[in-house]
Design a protein around this motif. Structure first.
Motif, PDB file in Angstrom:
ATOM      1  N   THR A  41      72.427   2.626  25.484  1.00 47.25           N
ATOM      2  CA  THR A  41      72.551   4.086  25.396  1.00 47.25           C
ATOM      3  C   THR A  41      71.204   4.716  25.083  1.00 47.25           C
ATOM      4  O   THR A  41      70.331   4.105  24.465  1.00 47.25           O
ATOM      5  N   SER A  42      71.048   5.976  25.549  1.00 37.00           N
ATOM      6  CA  SER A  42      69.822   6.735  25.304  1.00 37.00           C
ATOM      7  C   SER A  42      70.113   8.194  25.606  1.00 37.00           C
ATOM      8  O   SER A  42      71.138   8.500  26.219  1.00 37.00           O
ATOM      9  N   PRO A  43      69.203   9.094  25.218  1.00 34.85           N
ATOM     10  CA  PRO A  43      69.430  10.519  25.572  1.00 34.85           C
ATOM     11  C   PRO A  43      69.563  10.739  27.073  1.00 34.85           C
ATOM     12  O   PRO A  43      70.187  11.706  27.497  1.00 34.85           O
ATOM     13  N   ALA A  44      69.014   9.822  27.873  1.00 38.08           N
ATOM     14  CA  ALA A  44      69.049  10.012  29.319  1.00 38.08           C
ATOM     15  C   ALA A  44      70.441   9.845  29.903  1.00 38.08           C
ATOM     16  O   ALA A  44      70.699  10.308  31.017  1.00 38.08           O
ATOM     17  N   ASP A  45      71.352   9.195  29.187  1.00 38.59           N
ATOM     18  CA  ASP A  45      72.674   8.930  29.759  1.00 38.59           C
ATOM     19  C   ASP A  45      73.755   9.840  29.178  1.00 38.59           C
ATOM     20  O   ASP A  45      74.938   9.662  29.431  1.00 38.59           O
ATOM     21  N   GLN A  46      73.343  10.844  28.427  1.00 36.54           N
ATOM     22  CA  GLN A  46      74.338  11.651  27.720  1.00 36.54           C
ATOM     23  C   GLN A  46      75.013  12.699  28.625  1.00 36.54           C
ATOM     24  O   GLN A  46      74.369  13.332  29.458  1.00 36.54           O
ATOM     25  N   PHE A  47      76.317  12.837  28.400  1.00 39.82           N
ATOM     26  CA  PHE A  47      77.135  13.810  29.132  1.00 39.82           C
ATOM     27  C   PHE A  47      77.934  14.605  28.101  1.00 39.82           C
ATOM     28  O   PHE A  47      78.527  14.021  27.185  1.00 39.82           O
ATOM     29  N   THR A  48      77.930  15.948  28.243  1.00 37.01           N
ATOM     30  CA  THR A  48      78.625  16.799  27.279  1.00 37.01           C
ATOM     31  C   THR A  48      79.915  17.345  27.878  1.00 37.01           C
ATOM     32  O   THR A  48      79.898  17.989  28.938  1.00 37.01           O
ATOM     33  N   PHE A  49      81.027  17.072  27.205  1.00 36.04           N
ATOM     34  CA  PHE A  49      82.307  17.686  27.538  1.00 36.04           C
ATOM     35  C   PHE A  49      82.392  19.022  26.792  1.00 36.04           C
ATOM     36  O   PHE A  49      82.270  19.055  25.567  1.00 36.04           O
ATOM     37  N   GLN A  50      82.548  20.122  27.553  1.00 36.02           N
ATOM     38  CA  GLN A  50      82.571  21.441  26.943  1.00 36.02           C
ATOM     39  C   GLN A  50      83.895  22.128  27.217  1.00 36.02           C
ATOM     40  O   GLN A  50      84.435  22.075  28.321  1.00 36.02           O
ATOM     41  N   ASN A  51      84.417  22.769  26.147  1.00 37.87           N
ATOM     42  CA  ASN A  51      85.657  23.526  26.327  1.00 37.87           C
ATOM     43  C   ASN A  51      85.441  24.657  27.324  1.00 37.87           C
ATOM     44  O   ASN A  51      84.326  25.160  27.494  1.00 37.87           O
ATOM     45  N   VAL A  52      86.514  25.057  27.991  1.00 39.78           N
ATOM     46  CA  VAL A  52      86.457  26.258  28.828  1.00 39.78           C
ATOM     47  C   VAL A  52      86.143  27.444  27.924  1.00 39.78           C
ATOM     48  O   VAL A  52      86.769  27.610  26.868  1.00 39.78           O
ATOM     49  N   PRO A  53      85.187  28.274  28.280  1.00 35.29           N
ATOM     50  CA  PRO A  53      84.891  29.433  27.439  1.00 35.29           C
ATOM     51  C   PRO A  53      86.063  30.420  27.445  1.00 35.29           C
ATOM     52  O   PRO A  53      86.885  30.416  28.362  1.00 35.29           O
ATOM     53  N   ALA A  54      86.126  31.237  26.406  1.00 32.36           N
ATOM     54  CA  ALA A  54      87.163  32.266  26.317  1.00 32.36           C
ATOM     55  C   ALA A  54      86.523  33.577  25.893  1.00 32.36           C
ATOM     56  O   ALA A  54      85.660  33.591  25.019  1.00 32.36           O
ATOM     57  N   VAL A  55      86.926  34.645  26.554  1.00 28.88           N
ATOM     58  CA  VAL A  55      86.453  35.983  26.175  1.00 28.88           C
ATOM     59  C   VAL A  55      87.576  36.680  25.435  1.00 28.88           C
ATOM     60  O   VAL A  55      88.679  36.848  25.964  1.00 28.88           O
ATOM     61  N   THR A  56      87.311  37.079  24.169  1.00 27.08           N
ATOM     62  CA  THR A  56      88.338  37.713  23.336  1.00 27.08           C
ATOM     63  C   THR A  56      88.118  39.200  23.164  1.00 27.08           C
ATOM     64  O   THR A  56      88.983  39.901  22.637  1.00 27.08           O
ATOM     65  N   GLY A  57      86.960  39.696  23.614  1.00 22.56           N
ATOM     66  CA  GLY A  57      86.733  41.122  23.478  1.00 22.56           C
ATOM     67  C   GLY A  57      85.439  41.559  24.120  1.00 22.56           C
ATOM     68  O   GLY A  57      84.508  40.754  24.259  1.00 22.56           O
ATOM     69  N   ILE A  58      85.381  42.823  24.555  1.00 24.58           N
ATOM     70  CA  ILE A  58      84.148  43.404  25.066  1.00 24.58           C
ATOM     71  C   ILE A  58      84.011  44.805  24.486  1.00 24.58           C
ATOM     72  O   ILE A  58      85.011  45.502  24.272  1.00 24.58           O
ATOM     73  N   SER A  59      82.772  45.191  24.221  1.00 24.37           N
ATOM     74  CA  SER A  59      82.533  46.509  23.638  1.00 24.37           C
ATOM     75  C   SER A  59      81.182  47.041  24.102  1.00 24.37           C
ATOM     76  O   SER A  59      80.173  46.352  23.962  1.00 24.37           O
ATOM     77  N   PRO A  60      81.153  48.250  24.685  1.00 29.08           N
ATOM     78  CA  PRO A  60      82.294  49.109  25.025  1.00 29.08           C
ATOM     79  C   PRO A  60      83.043  48.558  26.222  1.00 29.08           C
ATOM     80  O   PRO A  60      82.525  47.702  26.950  1.00 29.08           O
ATOM     81  N   SER A  61      84.254  49.088  26.446  1.00 34.49           N
ATOM     82  CA  SER A  61      85.081  48.596  27.547  1.00 34.49           C
ATOM     83  C   SER A  61      85.108  49.546  28.737  1.00 34.49           C
ATOM     84  O   SER A  61      85.860  49.323  29.681  1.00 34.49           O
ATOM     85  N   VAL A  62      84.301  50.599  28.686  1.00 35.56           N
ATOM     86  CA  VAL A  62      84.235  51.572  29.777  1.00 35.56           C
ATOM     87  C   VAL A  62      82.786  51.960  30.005  1.00 35.56           C
ATOM     88  O   VAL A  62      81.998  52.055  29.050  1.00 35.56           O
ATOM     89  N   GLY A  63      82.423  52.169  31.283  1.00 29.89           N
ATOM     90  CA  GLY A  63      81.072  52.601  31.605  1.00 29.89           C
ATOM     91  C   GLY A  63      81.011  53.198  32.993  1.00 29.89           C
ATOM     92  O   GLY A  63      81.982  53.115  33.761  1.00 29.89           O
ATOM     93  N   PRO A  64      79.876  53.799  33.354  1.00 29.19           N
ATOM     94  CA  PRO A  64      79.748  54.459  34.656  1.00 29.19           C
ATOM     95  C   PRO A  64      79.656  53.462  35.804  1.00 29.19           C
ATOM     96  O   PRO A  64      79.244  52.306  35.623  1.00 29.19           O
ATOM     97  N   THR A  65      80.025  53.939  37.015  1.00 25.64           N
ATOM     98  CA  THR A  65      79.951  53.090  38.195  1.00 25.64           C
ATOM     99  C   THR A  65      78.513  52.726  38.547  1.00 25.64           C
ATOM    100  O   THR A  65      78.278  51.745  39.245  1.00 25.64           O
ATOM    101  N   GLY A  66      77.565  53.492  38.047  1.00 28.10           N
ATOM    102  CA  GLY A  66      76.160  53.182  38.308  1.00 28.10           C
ATOM    103  C   GLY A  66      75.646  51.995  37.550  1.00 28.10           C
ATOM    104  O   GLY A  66      74.517  51.539  37.773  1.00 28.10           O
ATOM    105  N   GLY A  67      76.471  51.438  36.642  1.00 26.10           N
ATOM    106  CA  GLY A  67      76.050  50.290  35.853  1.00 26.10           C
ATOM    107  C   GLY A  67      75.107  50.691  34.734  1.00 26.10           C
ATOM    108  O   GLY A  67      74.946  51.866  34.396  1.00 26.10           O
ATOM    109  N   GLY A  68      74.509  49.655  34.125  1.00 26.48           N
ATOM    110  CA  GLY A  68      73.531  49.901  33.078  1.00 26.48           C
ATOM    111  C   GLY A  68      74.085  49.899  31.679  1.00 26.48           C
ATOM    112  O   GLY A  68      73.310  50.012  30.712  1.00 26.48           O
TER     113      GLY A  68
END
Length: 426
Positions: free
Chosen positions: A50-77
């Motif tokens: 084993t060595s750092p070269a053979d490492q593999f990371t199992f990662q949970n599926v990410p989850a989004v629990t909130g966004i702020s603000p939740s409204v904005g203009p169609t022009g983006g930004g």
């Protein structure tokens, strides 16, 4: 790596693997708990160190629990803070199908993203990491809002003391944070994306623009949003309250303070003619106008009468059909079809070709109908009102279709593993 007999991800064997050459193996990772493991290969020569070269990371599926603000203009930004779990190593942040203009991973629980430009509507904000893509939910939704537009204010005039209840109509009025009469704020209630009820503030005599502020921006000013502070005559009734678009209807206007009238307007169009009978009565001849409802207003040296439900006059026109929610159905009938178009409030019939259908009027622009039984083929769906019958076009066509039949499949046998190309005739 030739002759490999085992490939392990930590203590767990790979789901499968293939030896490509002495220097290459292709393996399918097994299921495992989140974390980093060593990938080892076993051959008759032993097991790889084993060595750092053979490492593999199992990662949970990410989850989004909130966004702020939740409204904005169609022009983006808009700078949006995304909160959730397992957000580290994010490679993509999407607003619907569109990548964020930019983003920064603050921590496993936080990302700051800049909303891209997009069409009006609500989208899911998703995060992609090596663990997968976050599942969508109401918690991740971001709404793009157009700049609001004010299409009308009713009534369009009121006393300088204020307190007039004014219905502001237009588009994209949801999430309004301010309604201003000129430079003066008003109290208001948002009824829907197309309606706000505001109370006019006190102001000096004169005409101002009524503007609406939302996360999408501030409505542009136009003659449609103007409100006049003044002492005004009043119109209490018009009879009859409807007539043809070509005008010539004799209309009796009743109210108060109508003497010395200098103008009578149907919407923005002067009456073809008018005669003042008394301080409480005017007889006017309607001019030609576009189909729809307008306010009949009276102008005197004291000002212009405030618009309201009592002074409304409706120009009647032919209905039109601009679209069908379902353009095909079985010959046996029974298909629910929403018809969109204009001038439906007085609809008396809906026909599929020459066959009448049952229907319900939803609004001036929408009818729900049930297709009758019909022969196979395409027909025009028409709406009949006192103004006439809608003209036919490709937008109103509905196809009665027979039930399909399958008369053969070739070949008719194949392996359980699937993959057989089958020609279906019928």
């Amino acid at each position: 790596l030739e002759n490999a007999s085992v490939v392990d991800f930590g203590p767990t064997p790979a789901s499968s693997f293939t030896v490509n050459s002495p220097t290459s193996v292709t393996a399918t990772s097994p299921a495992a708990s989140a974390g980093t493991v060593d990938v080892t290969v076993m051959t008759p020569g032993g097991t790889s160190a084993t060595s750092p070269a053979d490492q593999f990371t199992f990662q949970n599926v990410p989850a989004v629990t909130g966004i702020s603000p939740s409204v904005g203009p169609t022009g983006g930004g808009t700078t949006v803070t995304i909160t959730g779990t397992d957000l580290e190593n994010a490679s993509v942040v999407d607003f619907g199908p569109t990548p964020a203009s930019s983003f920064t991973v603050n921590s496993p629980a936080s990302i700051t993203a800049t909303a891209p430009a997009a069409s009006a509507g609500t989208v899911d904000v998703t995060v992609v990491t090596p663990g997968g893509t976050s599942a969508t939910s109401p918690a991740d939704q971001f709404t793009y809002q157009n700049v609001p537009a004010v299409a009308g204010v009713s009534p369009a005039a009121g006393p300088i003391a204020g307190s007039t209840s004014v219905t502001v109509t237009g588009t994209d009025l949801e999430n309004a944070s301010a309604v201003d009469f000129g430079t003066t704020p008003a109290s208001f209630v948002v009824n829907s994306p197309t309606s706000i009820t505001a109370t006019s503030p006190a102001a000096s005599a004169g005409t101002v623009d009524v503007t609406v502020v939302t996360p999408g921006g501030t409505s542009a000013t136009s003659p449609a949003d103007q409100f006049t502070f003044q002492n005004v005559p009043t119109v209490a009734g018009v009879s009859p309250s409807a007539g043809p678009v070509w005008g010539t209807t004799s209309v009796s206007i009743t109210g108060a303070d109508l003497e010395n009238a200098s103008a009578v307007d149907f919407g923005t169009t002067p009456a073809a003619s008018f005669a003042v009978n008394s301080p409480t009565s005017i007889t006017a001849v309607s001019p030609a106008g576009l189909a729809g409802t307008v306010d009949v207003t009276v102008v005197t040296p004291g000002g212009t009468s405030a618009a309201g439900a009592a002074d409304q006059f409706t120009y009647l026109d032919l209905p039109s059909v601009s679209g069908l929610s379902s353009s095909a159905g079985p010959t046996s009938g029974g298909t629910t079809v929403t018809i969109t178009g204009t001038d439906y409030l007085s609809a008396s019939a809906v026909d599929f070709g020459s066959t009448p259908a049952s229907f319900t009027i939803n609004s001036d622009t929408s009818i729900t109908t049930t297709s009758p039984a019909g022969s196979a083929g395409t027909v025009d769906v028409t709406v009949v009102t006192p103004g006439g019958t809608s003209a036919t076009s490709s937008a109103d066509q509905f196809t009665f279709q027979n039930v399909p039949a399958v008369t053969g499949v070739s070949p008719s046998v194949g392996p359980t593993g699937g993959g057989t190309t089958v020609t279906i005739t019928g």
